[in-house]
Design a protein around this motif. Structure first.
Motif, short mmCIF file in Angstrom:
data_model
loop_
_atom_site.label_atom_id
_atom_site.label_comp_id
_atom_site.label_asym_id
_atom_site.label_seq_id
_atom_site.Cartn_x
_atom_site.Cartn_y
_atom_site.Cartn_z
N MET A 93 3.03 -2.14 14.72
CA MET A 93 3.92 -0.98 14.71
C MET A 93 5.26 -1.34 14.07
N TRP A 94 5.81 -2.48 14.45
CA TRP A 94 7.13 -2.87 13.94
C TRP A 94 7.08 -3.18 12.46
N GLU A 95 6.01 -3.83 12.01
CA GLU A 95 5.86 -4.11 10.58
C GLU A 95 5.76 -2.79 9.81
N TYR A 96 4.98 -1.85 10.34
CA TYR A 96 4.83 -0.56 9.65
C TYR A 96 6.16 0.18 9.60
N TYR A 97 6.92 0.12 10.68
CA TYR A 97 8.24 0.75 10.72
C TYR A 97 9.14 0.22 9.62
N LEU A 98 9.25 -1.09 9.49
CA LEU A 98 10.12 -1.68 8.47
C LEU A 98 9.60 -1.38 7.07
N ALA A 99 8.25 -1.37 6.91
CA ALA A 99 7.66 -1.14 5.60
C ALA A 99 7.81 0.31 5.16
N CYS A 100 7.53 1.26 6.05
CA CYS A 100 7.59 2.66 5.62
C CYS A 100 9.04 3.09 5.38
N CYS A 101 9.98 2.54 6.13
CA CYS A 101 11.39 2.86 5.88
C CYS A 101 11.85 2.29 4.55
N GLU A 102 11.46 1.07 4.24
CA GLU A 102 11.83 0.50 2.94
C GLU A 102 11.27 1.34 1.80
N ALA A 103 10.02 1.77 1.92
CA ALA A 103 9.42 2.60 0.87
C ALA A 103 10.18 3.92 0.72
N ALA A 104 10.63 4.49 1.83
CA ALA A 104 11.37 5.75 1.77
C ALA A 104 12.69 5.57 1.03
N PHE A 157 0.83 -1.21 0.00
CA PHE A 157 0.00 0.00 0.00
C PHE A 157 0.86 1.26 0.00
N LEU A 158 1.85 1.30 0.88
CA LEU A 158 2.71 2.49 0.97
C LEU A 158 3.48 2.71 -0.33
N ALA A 159 3.95 1.62 -0.93
CA ALA A 159 4.71 1.75 -2.18
C ALA A 159 3.85 2.34 -3.29
N LEU A 160 2.61 1.91 -3.39
CA LEU A 160 1.72 2.46 -4.41
C LEU A 160 1.48 3.95 -4.19
N VAL A 161 1.38 4.35 -2.94
CA VAL A 161 1.04 5.74 -2.63
C VAL A 161 2.22 6.68 -2.83
N VAL A 162 3.45 6.23 -2.53
CA VAL A 162 4.59 7.16 -2.53
C VAL A 162 5.46 7.09 -3.77
N ARG A 163 5.41 6.01 -4.55
CA ARG A 163 6.43 5.85 -5.59
C ARG A 163 6.30 6.86 -6.72
N ASP A 164 5.09 7.35 -7.02
CA ASP A 164 4.92 8.34 -8.09
C ASP A 164 4.49 9.70 -7.56
N ALA A 165 4.49 9.84 -6.25
CA ALA A 165 3.93 11.04 -5.64
C ALA A 165 4.85 12.24 -5.78
N GLU A 166 4.27 13.38 -6.02
CA GLU A 166 4.95 14.67 -5.94
C GLU A 166 4.41 15.41 -4.73
N ALA A 167 5.25 16.24 -4.12
CA ALA A 167 4.84 16.93 -2.90
C ALA A 167 3.55 17.74 -3.11
N GLY A 168 3.39 18.34 -4.27
CA GLY A 168 2.22 19.17 -4.53
C GLY A 168 0.94 18.38 -4.69
N GLU A 169 1.03 17.06 -4.81
CA GLU A 169 -0.15 16.24 -5.01
C GLU A 169 -0.80 15.81 -3.70
N ARG A 170 -0.15 16.11 -2.58
CA ARG A 170 -0.77 15.82 -1.30
C ARG A 170 -1.91 16.80 -1.05
N SER A 171 -2.73 16.52 -0.04
CA SER A 171 -3.82 17.42 0.30
C SER A 171 -3.24 18.73 0.82
N LEU A 172 -4.02 19.83 0.70
CA LEU A 172 -3.56 21.14 1.17
C LEU A 172 -3.21 21.12 2.65
N PRO A 173 -4.03 20.52 3.54
CA PRO A 173 -3.63 20.48 4.95
C PRO A 173 -2.31 19.75 5.17
#
Length: 429
Positions: free
Chosen positions: A358-369, A78-94
């Motif tokens: 929490m630990w799975e999310y930590y390893l997953a979000c760091c790998e995506a980064a 899920f994280l990979a799909l969301v971040v791999r093509d993302a540009e900073a300006g495409e996030r929500s305004l908040p």
């Protein structure tokens, strides 16, 4: 808020196949339909609102709390799909406004004085060391491995990392080495047993790591030449031929970069060599990930080269070599995540379900980064004298490929067999 969520995701997800099931039960698809489907469900409207307003913090919390459920695929998918093509300006305004605020206040986050530094280290590194034994290599290297071949195992890549660092340190039999942030002692023991250093002094702020490192040195019969101490780098005294720091500089914080490098220059002999191995941003300074700061590495900040090099220069040190290890940490984290998930039941016996998520999310979000957000590892070699190392980089390759070094490596057995079961006790975080 459902409409805002789907609008943001439609801008972020350009490839792949993502299906979102909203709190109302509506199914929305994103991407070009390629690859395996990833299916995620939001269990309540508040979870959708939190994702739109503060995704960097709240997505991880929602996953930990079971309010965001991955029904097909994994949280990494899920994280990979969301971040791999993302540009900073495409996030929500908040989310964009919150990101700018975080960047402006980043220096206030990492006030890592001696008391805070010790508290922050204890938060992560003083967890039961048997948790780390579930997914690390036998030598318990908790930093980026070096995959010298595409088919490297994690154990081989961690050994290669130590060999590469030893080559860049240009050790000789009289070398007295300081290891800042010595972890469970594996690198310090390598530099003595295999690298051939005369003496190694390791310092850490983790009492759990200190105990294990001292036990390992004693078991190897090296307590007289490999010492470990519970000590802040600012408290260290002495004179060293070599200084190495692996995976520690991320906990220093920009405010203390001058303090750190001034201390290193003070400790390093005039003809000495230092190697700094640190995670960093390849595209300039940025703020810490708020979820990682809250749950995993409080006070941690990733530097950019544009922040590190000026601090080195102002301290009177010379940059003699820089290497950027791209994707090596992504592969390291992939291995760690697979190992952790394979032994998740044992982690659950140590802690609880929320911790395991929490630990799975930590390893997953760091790998995506590391794969998609321009995060890498820098190895920076410094010296006080321009002629402290040979004139070309050939000596690094020669030392790294030294067959005698590899023969010694093969003779020294790891402290435990890879995959050996670890006795567990139930704990909560």
């Amino acid at each position: 808020m459902e409409k805002v969520l789907t609008t943001v995701l439609s801008r972020l997800v350009k490839r792949g196949a993502l299906t979102i099931v909203t709190a109302r039960g509506n199914e929305c698809t994103f991407g070009d339909g390629s690859g395996e489907e990833v299916r995620v469900r939001f269990l309540d409207p508040g979870a959708e609102r939190a994702t739109v307003l503060n995704p960097e913090l709240r997505v991880g919390e929602l996953y930990m709390d079971g309010r965001l459920v991955v029904e097909r695929g994994s949280i990494y998918d899920f994280l990979a799909l969301v971040v791999r093509d993302a540009e900073a300006g495409e996030r929500s305004l908040p989310a964009r406004l919150l990101g700018k605020l975080r960047y402006l206040t980043r220096s206030a986050i990492s006030r890592n004085n001696r008391w805070r530094a010790r508290r922050n280290v204890a938060h992560h590194y003083d967890l039961d060391h048997r948790l780390y034994e579930l997914f690390l290599d036998p030598d318990q290297q908790y930093s980026c491995a070096y995959f010298e071949r595409p088919d490297c195992t994690l154990d081989e890549a961690q050994l290669a990392k130590k060999r590469l660092i030893a080559a860049k340190l240009a050790l000789d039999p009289d070398s007295r080495v300081l290891d800042i942030g010595s972890g469970w002692g594996g690198l310090a023991l390598y530099l003595k047993q295999i690298g051939g250093a005369r003496q190694v002094q390791g310092i850490t702020l983790s009492s759990e790591q200190l105990q294990v490192a001292r036990e390992r040195a004693a078991a190897a019969g090296l307590s007289d030449s490999v010492h470990f101490a519970l000590q802040d780098y600012r408290e260290t005294e002495g004179s060293f031929d070599r200084i190495v720091s692996v995976g520690m500089f991320e906990h220093v914080g920009p405010r203390f970069y001058p303090t750190y490098f001034n201390k290193c220059r003070q400790l390093l002999k005039p003809d000495g060599v230092m190697v700094l191995h640190t995670i960093g941003h390849m595209d300039g300074p940025w703020y810490p990930n708020p979820w990682l700061d809250k749950y995993i590495f409080p006070g941690g900040q990733l530097p950019a080269l544009s922040e590190i090099v000026p601090a080195i220069e102002r301290a009177g040190l010379l940059v003699t070599d820089v290497e950027c290890l791209r994707m090596h940490y992504a592969e390291t984290l992939l291995n760690w995540r697979r190992r952790f998930m394979a032994r998740r039941d044992e982690a659950l016996a140590l802690y609880d379900e929320r911790f395991c998520r929490m630990w799975e999310y930590y390893l997953a979000c760091c790998e995506a980064a590391f794969r998609y957000q321009n995060v890498a590892v820098f190895q920076i070699q410094c010296a006080r004298s321009a002629d402290a190392v040979p004139l070309t980089r050939a000596y690094i390759a020669e030392r790294y490929e030294d067959l005698r070094l590899r023969e010694v490596e093969a003779k020294i057995a790891p402290p435990r067999a890879a995959g050996e079961p670890v006795p567990l006790r139930k704990q909560r975080l």
